[in-house]
Scaffold this motif. Structure first.
Motif, PDB file in Angstrom:
ATOM      1  N   LEU A 253      40.724  37.640  45.599  1.00 22.37           N
ATOM      2  CA  LEU A 253      39.463  38.711  44.530  1.00 22.37           C
ATOM      3  C   LEU A 253      38.133  38.789  44.716  1.00 22.37           C
ATOM      4  O   LEU A 253      37.659  39.978  44.370  1.00 22.37           O
ATOM      5  CB  LEU A 253      40.038  37.803  43.423  1.00 22.37           C
ATOM      6  CG  LEU A 253      41.699  38.142  43.155  1.00 22.37           C
ATOM      7  CD1 LEU A 253      42.384  37.240  41.985  1.00 22.37           C
ATOM      8  CD2 LEU A 253      41.860  39.762  42.492  1.00 22.37           C
ATOM      9  N   LEU A 254      38.397  38.015  45.196  1.00 24.01           N
ATOM     10  CA  LEU A 254      36.163  37.767  45.094  1.00 24.01           C
ATOM     11  C   LEU A 254      35.229  39.031  46.433  1.00 24.01           C
ATOM     12  O   LEU A 254      34.322  39.254  45.801  1.00 24.01           O
ATOM     13  CB  LEU A 254      35.453  36.401  44.801  1.00 24.01           C
ATOM     14  CG  LEU A 254      35.752  35.411  43.639  1.00 24.01           C
ATOM     15  CD1 LEU A 254      35.026  34.213  44.172  1.00 24.01           C
ATOM     16  CD2 LEU A 254      34.939  36.409  42.185  1.00 24.01           C
ATOM     17  N   LEU A 255      35.997  38.020  47.160  1.00 20.98           N
ATOM     18  CA  LEU A 255      35.881  39.466  48.155  1.00 20.98           C
ATOM     19  C   LEU A 255      36.496  40.783  48.768  1.00 20.98           C
ATOM     20  O   LEU A 255      36.012  41.332  49.136  1.00 20.98           O
ATOM     21  CB  LEU A 255      36.678  38.538  49.624  1.00 20.98           C
ATOM     22  CG  LEU A 255      36.399  37.420  49.658  1.00 20.98           C
ATOM     23  CD1 LEU A 255      36.413  36.376  51.050  1.00 20.98           C
ATOM     24  CD2 LEU A 255      34.709  37.619  50.368  1.00 20.98           C
ATOM     25  N   ILE A 256      37.666  41.213  47.817  1.00 23.01           N
ATOM     26  CA  ILE A 256      37.429  43.098  47.876  1.00 23.01           C
ATOM     27  C   ILE A 256      36.512  43.556  47.167  1.00 23.01           C
ATOM     28  O   ILE A 256      36.649  44.511  47.949  1.00 23.01           O
ATOM     29  CB  ILE A 256      39.057  42.517  46.573  1.00 23.01           C
ATOM     30  CG1 ILE A 256      40.182  42.397  46.988  1.00 23.01           C
ATOM     31  CG2 ILE A 256      38.954  44.567  46.261  1.00 23.01           C
ATOM     32  CD1 ILE A 256      41.335  42.268  45.928  1.00 23.01           C
ATOM     33  N   PRO A 257      35.346  43.523  46.243  1.00 20.16           N
ATOM     34  CA  PRO A 257      34.909  44.081  46.308  1.00 20.16           C
ATOM     35  C   PRO A 257      33.668  44.303  47.516  1.00 20.16           C
ATOM     36  O   PRO A 257      33.847  45.451  47.646  1.00 20.16           O
ATOM     37  CB  PRO A 257      33.705  43.651  44.896  1.00 20.16           C
ATOM     38  CG  PRO A 257      34.819  43.076  43.914  1.00 20.16           C
ATOM     39  CD  PRO A 257      35.603  42.764  45.920  1.00 20.16           C
ATOM     40  N   PHE A 258      33.746  43.669  48.377  1.00 20.44           N
ATOM     41  CA  PHE A 258      33.300  43.860  49.705  1.00 20.44           C
ATOM     42  C   PHE A 258      33.617  45.364  50.637  1.00 20.44           C
ATOM     43  O   PHE A 258      32.979  45.891  51.760  1.00 20.44           O
ATOM     44  CB  PHE A 258      33.271  42.951  50.804  1.00 20.44           C
ATOM     45  CG  PHE A 258      31.983  42.563  52.144  1.00 20.44           C
ATOM     46  CD1 PHE A 258      31.328  42.753  52.118  1.00 20.44           C
ATOM     47  CD2 PHE A 258      33.409  42.362  53.040  1.00 20.44           C
ATOM     48  CE1 PHE A 258      30.207  42.622  52.999  1.00 20.44           C
ATOM     49  CE2 PHE A 258      32.178  42.272  54.108  1.00 20.44           C
ATOM     50  CZ  PHE A 258      31.127  42.325  54.016  1.00 20.44           C
ATOM     51  N   VAL A 259      34.600  45.750  49.827  1.00 23.03           N
ATOM     52  CA  VAL A 259      34.994  47.016  51.141  1.00 23.03           C
ATOM     53  C   VAL A 259      34.806  48.271  50.606  1.00 23.03           C
ATOM     54  O   VAL A 259      34.561  49.067  51.423  1.00 23.03           O
ATOM     55  CB  VAL A 259      36.765  46.688  50.768  1.00 23.03           C
ATOM     56  CG1 VAL A 259      37.975  45.775  51.129  1.00 23.03           C
ATOM     57  CG2 VAL A 259      37.100  47.887  49.331  1.00 23.03           C
ATOM     58  N   ILE A 260      33.793  47.943  49.675  1.00 24.47           N
ATOM     59  CA  ILE A 260      32.865  49.881  49.048  1.00 24.47           C
ATOM     60  C   ILE A 260      32.195  49.883  49.760  1.00 24.47           C
ATOM     61  O   ILE A 260      31.762  50.677  50.410  1.00 24.47           O
ATOM     62  CB  ILE A 260      32.949  48.853  47.589  1.00 24.47           C
ATOM     63  CG1 ILE A 260      33.761  49.325  46.732  1.00 24.47           C
ATOM     64  CG2 ILE A 260      31.115  50.438  47.787  1.00 24.47           C
ATOM     65  CD1 ILE A 260      33.228  49.008  45.022  1.00 24.47           C
ATOM     66  N   PRO A 261      30.989  48.865  50.522  1.00 22.68           N
ATOM     67  CA  PRO A 261      30.062  49.302  51.162  1.00 22.68           C
ATOM     68  C   PRO A 261      30.639  49.172  52.778  1.00 22.68           C
ATOM     69  O   PRO A 261      30.148  50.357  53.420  1.00 22.68           O
ATOM     70  CB  PRO A 261      29.030  47.903  50.780  1.00 22.68           C
ATOM     71  CG  PRO A 261      30.225  46.387  50.908  1.00 22.68           C
ATOM     72  CD  PRO A 261      30.797  47.781  49.568  1.00 22.68           C
ATOM     73  N   ILE A 262      31.566  48.708  52.618  1.00 24.80           N
ATOM     74  CA  ILE A 262      32.287  48.658  54.164  1.00 24.80           C
ATOM     75  C   ILE A 262      32.959  50.462  54.323  1.00 24.80           C
ATOM     76  O   ILE A 262      32.871  50.950  55.162  1.00 24.80           O
ATOM     77  CB  ILE A 262      33.468  48.183  54.297  1.00 24.80           C
ATOM     78  CG1 ILE A 262      32.744  46.167  54.169  1.00 24.80           C
ATOM     79  CG2 ILE A 262      34.380  48.804  56.120  1.00 24.80           C
ATOM     80  CD1 ILE A 262      33.897  45.055  54.527  1.00 24.80           C
ATOM     81  N   ILE A 263      33.323  50.824  53.802  1.00 25.37           N
ATOM     82  CA  ILE A 263      34.433  52.347  53.116  1.00 25.37           C
ATOM     83  C   ILE A 263      32.982  53.669  53.401  1.00 25.37           C
ATOM     84  O   ILE A 263      33.408  54.608  53.717  1.00 25.37           O
ATOM     85  CB  ILE A 263      34.760  51.941  52.072  1.00 25.37           C
ATOM     86  CG1 ILE A 263      36.552  51.458  52.069  1.00 25.37           C
ATOM     87  CG2 ILE A 263      35.525  54.049  52.289  1.00 25.37           C
ATOM     88  CD1 ILE A 263      37.006  51.549  50.363  1.00 25.37           C
ATOM     89  N   LEU A 264      32.041  52.940  52.373  1.00 21.17           N
ATOM     90  CA  LEU A 264      31.440  54.289  52.086  1.00 21.17           C
ATOM     91  C   LEU A 264      30.068  54.310  53.511  1.00 21.17           C
ATOM     92  O   LEU A 264      29.707  55.288  53.657  1.00 21.17           O
ATOM     93  CB  LEU A 264      29.905  53.604  51.012  1.00 21.17           C
ATOM     94  CG  LEU A 264      30.462  53.896  50.135  1.00 21.17           C
ATOM     95  CD1 LEU A 264      29.584  53.604  48.929  1.00 21.17           C
ATOM     96  CD2 LEU A 264      31.054  55.360  49.652  1.00 21.17           C
ATOM     97  N   VAL A 265      29.672  52.610  54.699  1.00 21.53           N
ATOM     98  CA  VAL A 265      29.482  53.300  55.424  1.00 21.53           C
ATOM     99  C   VAL A 265      30.145  53.564  56.864  1.00 21.53           C
ATOM    100  O   VAL A 265      29.098  53.782  57.460  1.00 21.53           O
ATOM    101  CB  VAL A 265      28.714  51.703  55.579  1.00 21.53           C
ATOM    102  CG1 VAL A 265      27.881  51.642  57.403  1.00 21.53           C
ATOM    103  CG2 VAL A 265      27.302  51.255  54.489  1.00 21.53           C
TER     104      VAL A 265
END
Length: 568
Positions: A253-265
């Motif tokens: 759950l703590l790592l899930i927000p990490f997908v935002i910069p991955i998707i955006l870049v």
């Protein structure tokens, strides 16, 4: 290969990566909320009484609240250096406490232990300062959501670290102090080169709303998950393997927000250079003149000459009437009919220095209300271990974790609801603080009565109310006294926590000691141990509600001027 390298460089400089990393660091910036769990360990190993524990609690509050050193050094050191220094302070302070408690070094006098607790906890202020400075600069048009989420994760840190500690499963409870010393230091050092202001696009993008909504959703799911896990662990004797699985899910759950910069870049179309332009430059001003100097030439005369009912008119009509009056005064000044005078100081809603704010009644109303409300909640957090033991609960960790979750939800919810109050109704934000303090009145009452299950209800109400203070007060201070010297104003307001905690912790220590048994000089049983103090703190919260409503009454016109235009 060159394309991949370019994308990796863009990823490392992406502001959402910085924000997510700052969230992780902030989850370690709430170690002060674990004092309720580690204080019984210190008390039992060093044979401290409640008065001595109260002194350590005050040292912890001072370390958590005095941020002048962090603010000053962040203007001198690079931000990674400030984060490194905060990590080392945390490691040295709590690491030395762990050595003393476990007998690996000689026992220190109480004043030295207070210094160690202060140094260890003061490292949090470096975490907070670096994270907020970096992310506010990276998201200048989204300060509300950014600050709310970051402060929320600081409040949730106690529950996260407690769940990680449950995996260790060691009979030596002093290992919790070791984890508090080492864990945040490792996270801070590992991310110190990522959390910093980055260049590039700083306007609101179309993807920002969806990204913030996604993070808000993750925050709520994380809080609900932690609450469910903690309650389950308290009611059912779970195996170690199940606890490990729960902790792995927590990390996911703590790592899930990490997908935002991955998707955006890596999975979005390249940004149009025209869209990626930086914020427009502010209009140039004449040398030696500030923006306030340009507007103030006739402002004080308008304040003197305008009818009293002008401030009560709708926003557009009010602005029209004031503009007409300004034009008349400007013409009269040009003809020599009147002599324009300069203002003696800023008005509400403009930029104040700390010294200018200190002579204003509104500032002291805000400070005193914060002292009575927030500090009473912090006192409960500090003494939650002793309170739970006196009511017959063996495991204080569950209540420390629960109040950490409610604190988190209070910060998220307080900021969100107070924003609705000011944006949709143009009503003063401090009314949200009054509601939070009214909730705490009932929370202290439940704790004092000591009924079955009252500790669960009390921690819920006090956690929500306490957390709401720290999303409402900073925003209200910036609206009433400006942003130019906001750092100094905010750091002064945070002194309300240790000041109030010093008084309330002294009350708890006196009553606790008064009810000690002769056979066990460091233990007290029953609701009688904290009844009187809880009732006193409930009464102080009632006074805080009154002060907040007085501030609401005094600032109605300010908020009508600030937000009335958006409603028309």
């Amino acid at each position: 290969m060159g394309r991949v390298r370019e994308r990796l460089g863009e990823f490392f400089h992406n502001r959402w990566l910085v924000f997510v990393a700052a969230m992780w660091v902030q989850s370690c910036a709430g170690i002060g909320y674990l004092f309720g769990s580690i204080s019984p360990v210190i008390k039992s190993h060093l044979n401290y009484n409640q008065r001595q524990i109260a002194r350590l609690g005050v040292a912890k509050d001072l370390g958590d609240s005095v941020g002048f050193l962090a603010g000053s050094l962040c203007e001198i050191l690079p931000l990674w250096g400030a984060l490194l220094l905060g990590s080392l302070m945390n490691l040295v302070g709590y690491g030395w406490v762990w050595l003393v408690v476990t007998g690996r070094t000689s026992i220190l006098p109480l004043w030295a232990m207070c210094i160690l607790i202060f140094v260890g906890t003061n490292g949090e202020t470096f975490f907070n300062t670096v994270n907020l400075v970096s992310c506010v600069q990276n998201f200048p048009k989204s300060r509300g959501p950014v600050v709310g989420i970051l402060k929320g994760f600081a409040g949730l840190g106690g529950a996260i670290l407690t769940q990680i500690y449950a995996v260790i499963q060691t009979p030596d409870h002093a290992s919790l102090i070791f984890m508090v010393a080492v864990g945040p230091a490792m996270v801070g050092i590992s991310l110190m080169f990522i959390v910093r202001p980055v260049g590039g696009h700083k306007q609101i993008k179309s993807s920002d709303g969806m990204s913030f909504s996604f993070i808000y959703s993750v925050c709520l799911v994380l809080a609900a998950y932690l609450m469910a896990v903690m309650i389950l662990q308290d009611l059912v004797d779970l195996s170690h393997n199940v606890i490990v699985i729960f902790t792995v899910i927590l990390f996911i759950l703590l790592l899930i927000p990490f997908v935002i910069p991955i998707i955006l870049v890596f999975f979005s179309e390249p940004t149009d250079p025209a869209e990626a332009a930086l914020l427009p430059d502010t209009p140039k001003q004449e040398p030696g003149k500030s923006e306030n100097d340009i507007n103030e030439v006739i402002f004080s005369e308008v304040e003197d000459e305008k009818p009293k009912d002008v401030d009560l008119l709708p926003a557009l009509e009010r602005q029209k009437r004031i503009a007409q009056l300004q034009a008349k005064l400007a013409q009269a000044a040009a003809e020599g009919a009147v002599r324009i005078k300069r203002r003696r100081g800023p008005h509400r809603g403009e930029d104040f220095t700390l010294m200018q704010a200190l002579i204003k009644a509104d500032f002291w109303l805000l400070f005193t209300s914060l002292l009575l409300g927030s500090a009473s909640g912090l006192t409960v957090i500090d003494n939650l271990g002793q309170m739970s033991q006196s009511l017959g609960y063996d495991n204080a960790h569950i209540f420390v974790s629960l109040i950490s979750i409610w604190n988190f939800l209070g910060r998220i919810g307080g900021g969100y609801l107070s924003e609705i109050i000011v944006r949709d109704y143009a009503y003063p934000r401090p009314v949200g603080m009054a509601v939070a303090q009214a909730i705490m009145v009932f929370g202290h009452f439940f704790l004092g009565m000591g009924w079955p299950g009252a500790l669960y209800v009390g921690t819920l109400l006090i956690g929500l109310g306490y957390g709401a203070h720290w999303s409402i007060v900073p925003a209200a201070a910036s609206e009433l006294f400006g942003l130019k010297k906001f750092g100094a104003l905010y750091n002064f307001l945070t002194l309300a926590n240790p000041a109030g905690s010093l008084v309330f912790s002294g009350l708890i220590a006196k009553q606790y000691i008064r009810h000690l048994g002769a056979e066990e000089p460091t233990k007290c049983d029953g609701s009688v141990c904290f009844f009187l103090t809880s009732m006193i703190m409930s009464g102080f919260c009632i006074i805080a509600v009154v002060l907040s409503m007085i501030l609401v009454y005094r600032t109605k016109i300010v908020y009508a001027n600030l937000y009335g235009k958006s409603r028309t």
